[in-house]
Design a protein around this motif. Sequence first.
Motif, PDB file in Angstrom:
ATOM      1  N   ALA A   1      -8.607 -10.197   9.177  1.00  0.00           N
ATOM      2  CA  ALA A   1      -7.664 -10.764   8.204  1.00  0.00           C
ATOM      3  C   ALA A   1      -6.252 -10.384   8.640  1.00  0.00           C
ATOM      4  CB  ALA A   1      -7.966 -10.257   6.799  1.00  0.00           C
ATOM      5  N   PRO A   2      -5.685 -11.118   9.574  1.00  0.00           N
ATOM      6  CA  PRO A   2      -4.330 -10.799  10.047  1.00  0.00           C
ATOM      7  C   PRO A   2      -3.338 -10.708   8.891  1.00  0.00           C
ATOM      8  CG  PRO A   2      -5.339 -12.470  11.440  1.00  0.00           C
ATOM      9  CD  PRO A   2      -6.260 -12.291  10.260  1.00  0.00           C
ATOM     10  N   GLY A   3      -2.488  -9.676   8.950  1.00  0.00           N
ATOM     11  CA  GLY A   3      -1.516  -9.472   7.885  1.00  0.00           C
ATOM     12  C   GLY A   3      -2.024  -8.603   6.755  1.00  0.00           C
ATOM     13  N   TYR A   4      -3.278  -8.148   6.867  1.00  0.00           N
ATOM     14  CA  TYR A   4      -3.877  -7.284   5.848  1.00  0.00           C
ATOM     15  C   TYR A   4      -4.304  -5.960   6.474  1.00  0.00           C
ATOM     16  CZ  TYR A   4      -4.077 -11.127   2.497  1.00  0.00           C
ATOM     17  OH  TYR A   4      -3.751 -12.132   1.627  1.00  0.00           O
ATOM     18  N   VAL A   5      -4.355  -4.924   5.632  1.00  0.00           N
ATOM     19  CA  VAL A   5      -4.730  -3.589   6.091  1.00  0.00           C
ATOM     20  C   VAL A   5      -5.763  -2.987   5.153  1.00  0.00           C
ATOM     21  CG1 VAL A   5      -2.527  -3.132   7.247  1.00  0.00           C
ATOM     22  CG2 VAL A   5      -2.812  -2.534   4.815  1.00  0.00           C
ATOM     23  N   ARG A   6      -6.519  -2.047   5.687  1.00  0.00           N
ATOM     24  CA  ARG A   6      -7.475  -1.271   4.886  1.00  0.00           C
ATOM     25  C   ARG A   6      -6.890   0.099   4.588  1.00  0.00           C
ATOM     26  NH1 ARG A   6     -11.159  -3.074   8.979  1.00  0.00           N
ATOM     27  NH2 ARG A   6     -11.221  -0.937   9.778  1.00  0.00           N
ATOM     28  N   VAL A   7      -7.251   0.653   3.445  1.00  0.00           N
ATOM     29  CA  VAL A   7      -6.865   2.004   3.046  1.00  0.00           C
ATOM     30  C   VAL A   7      -8.133   2.833   2.937  1.00  0.00           C
ATOM     31  CG1 VAL A   7      -5.837   3.420   1.220  1.00  0.00           C
ATOM     32  CG2 VAL A   7      -4.840   1.188   1.786  1.00  0.00           C
ATOM     33  N   PRO A   8      -8.228   3.986   3.602  1.00  0.00           N
ATOM     34  CA  PRO A   8      -9.428   4.824   3.461  1.00  0.00           C
ATOM     35  C   PRO A   8      -9.712   5.128   1.992  1.00  0.00           C
ATOM     36  CG  PRO A   8      -8.015   5.648   5.217  1.00  0.00           C
ATOM     37  CD  PRO A   8      -7.228   4.583   4.510  1.00  0.00           C
ATOM     38  N   TRP A   9     -10.984   5.045   1.618  1.00  0.00           N
ATOM     39  CA  TRP A   9     -11.346   5.233   0.201  1.00  0.00           C
ATOM     40  C   TRP A   9     -10.876   6.587  -0.313  1.00  0.00           C
ATOM     41  CZ3 TRP A   9     -12.992   1.490  -2.917  1.00  0.00           C
ATOM     42  CH2 TRP A   9     -13.476   1.844  -4.182  1.00  0.00           C
ATOM     43  N   GLY A  10     -10.956   7.616   0.509  1.00  0.00           N
ATOM     44  CA  GLY A  10     -10.589   8.958   0.067  1.00  0.00           C
ATOM     45  C   GLY A  10      -9.110   9.255   0.131  1.00  0.00           C
TER      46      GLY A  10
ATOM     47  N   THR B   1       0.813  -1.222   0.000  1.00  0.00           N
ATOM     48  CA  THR B   1       0.000   0.000   0.000  1.00  0.00           C
ATOM     49  C   THR B   1       0.842   1.265   0.000  1.00  0.00           C
ATOM     50  OG1 THR B   1      -0.155  -0.095   2.415  1.00  0.00           O
ATOM     51  CG2 THR B   1      -1.935  -1.123   1.145  1.00  0.00           C
ATOM     52  N   ALA B   2       2.107   1.167  -0.460  1.00  0.00           N
ATOM     53  CA  ALA B   2       3.015   2.316  -0.547  1.00  0.00           C
ATOM     54  C   ALA B   2       3.054   3.047   0.795  1.00  0.00           C
ATOM     55  CB  ALA B   2       2.588   3.228  -1.699  1.00  0.00           C
ATOM     56  N   ASP B   3       2.962   4.381   0.754  1.00  0.00           N
ATOM     57  CA  ASP B   3       2.996   5.173   1.990  1.00  0.00           C
ATOM     58  C   ASP B   3       1.610   5.681   2.364  1.00  0.00           C
ATOM     59  OD1 ASP B   3       5.775   4.905   2.255  1.00  0.00           O
ATOM     60  OD2 ASP B   3       6.115   6.563   0.851  1.00  0.00           O
ATOM     61  N   LEU B   4       0.588   5.023   1.890  1.00  0.00           N
ATOM     62  CA  LEU B   4      -0.771   5.468   2.173  1.00  0.00           C
ATOM     63  C   LEU B   4      -1.143   5.196   3.626  1.00  0.00           C
ATOM     64  CD1 LEU B   4      -2.459   4.020  -1.038  1.00  0.00           C
ATOM     65  CD2 LEU B   4      -1.956   6.431  -0.576  1.00  0.00           C
ATOM     66  N   PRO B   5      -2.086   5.977   4.169  1.00  0.00           N
ATOM     67  CA  PRO B   5      -2.565   5.673   5.518  1.00  0.00           C
ATOM     68  C   PRO B   5      -3.315   4.349   5.522  1.00  0.00           C
ATOM     69  CG  PRO B   5      -3.915   7.382   4.500  1.00  0.00           C
ATOM     70  CD  PRO B   5      -2.740   7.165   3.595  1.00  0.00           C
ATOM     71  N   THR B   6      -3.116   3.568   6.563  1.00  0.00           N
ATOM     72  CA  THR B   6      -3.761   2.256   6.653  1.00  0.00           C
ATOM     73  C   THR B   6      -4.222   2.011   8.077  1.00  0.00           C
ATOM     74  OG1 THR B   6      -1.691   1.100   7.177  1.00  0.00           O
ATOM     75  CG2 THR B   6      -2.278   1.300   4.838  1.00  0.00           C
ATOM     76  N   GLU B   7      -5.085   1.017   8.214  1.00  0.00           N
ATOM     77  CA  GLU B   7      -5.436   0.498   9.528  1.00  0.00           C
ATOM     78  C   GLU B   7      -5.577  -1.013   9.406  1.00  0.00           C
ATOM     79  OE1 GLU B   7     -10.252   1.368   9.241  1.00  0.00           O
ATOM     80  OE2 GLU B   7      -8.990   2.537  10.589  1.00  0.00           O
ATOM     81  N   PRO B   8      -5.214  -1.751  10.442  1.00  0.00           N
ATOM     82  CA  PRO B   8      -5.273  -3.210  10.338  1.00  0.00           C
ATOM     83  C   PRO B   8      -6.700  -3.701  10.099  1.00  0.00           C
ATOM     84  CG  PRO B   8      -4.005  -2.520  12.252  1.00  0.00           C
ATOM     85  CD  PRO B   8      -4.689  -1.288  11.729  1.00  0.00           C
ATOM     86  N   GLU B   9      -6.816  -4.769   9.313  1.00  0.00           N
ATOM     87  CA  GLU B   9      -8.101  -5.444   9.150  1.00  0.00           C
ATOM     88  C   GLU B   9      -8.171  -6.538  10.215  1.00  0.00           C
ATOM     89  OE1 GLU B   9     -11.309  -6.840   9.025  1.00  0.00           O
ATOM     90  OE2 GLU B   9     -11.139  -5.227   7.535  1.00  0.00           O
ATOM     91  N   PRO B  10      -8.995  -6.349  11.259  1.00  0.00           N
ATOM     92  CA  PRO B  10      -8.972  -7.293  12.384  1.00  0.00           C
ATOM     93  C   PRO B  10      -9.387  -8.708  12.018  1.00  0.00           C
ATOM     94  CG  PRO B  10     -10.800  -5.748  12.591  1.00  0.00           C
ATOM     95  CD  PRO B  10      -9.938  -5.236  11.485  1.00  0.00           C
TER      96      PRO B  10
END
Length: 225
Positions: free
Chosen positions: A81-90, A70-79
């Motif tokens: 799916a361990p090892g995966y993160v979400r990126v805000p749509w905006g 996800t490059a340097d985008l802001p992320t938050e963990p996906e609880p």
Amino acid sequence: MSLVAGRGPLGPDRAGWFSAPVADPIVYVEPHPRRVQAVHRGQIVIDTENALLVHRAGTALSYAFPVGETADLPTEPEPDAPGYVRVPWGAVDTWLEEGRTLVHYPPNPYHRVDCRPTRRRLRVAVAGELLVDTDDTVIVFETALAPRLYVAPDHVRTDLLRATSTSSYCNYKGYATYWAAGDVDDIAWSYDDPLPETRPITGYFSFDPDRVDVSAELPSPDRGT
């Protein structure tokens, strides 16, 4: 959002039932083997075929990406799916899936739209003025939503309608134009250039029963329960 929204199988108002109890709330996570890209400031910052889809009641369908993609985008963990993160749509300027530009959220692989010509009658009136009275209609069955009737402009008193400034977007039908009659705004909507799966309702009108007097011959949602 079809699995977890509306009358979907994991939604708050299920159309059917399970043979065994299903815990609520439930989150469904699945591989999504399609090419997902994100563009920010003219650069592709995500380009992957390793995304997951996360179906969670009360929220829009979302992607989850492997940590490190996800490059340097802001992320938050996906609880879920361990090892995966979400990126805000905006957080990016444009999302694409297999080259198609997305709006609001990812398209759902379980969402289907069927447009069928029918002889179901539609009658619409506003302030005592008859706008529609025909059985030459198209019924639209859309996953997790109640069926709706659409009607060609030839069967509508379009001289009584005027376009409003309201607009909306559906990932399965496209951009909608809204219409007013008399003093009542947004009584109807239509799609001038719908997405391929809904081409049969190009330019057709559907009417809001909460704003005008609509009598539509539609299937009962509770039949069989």
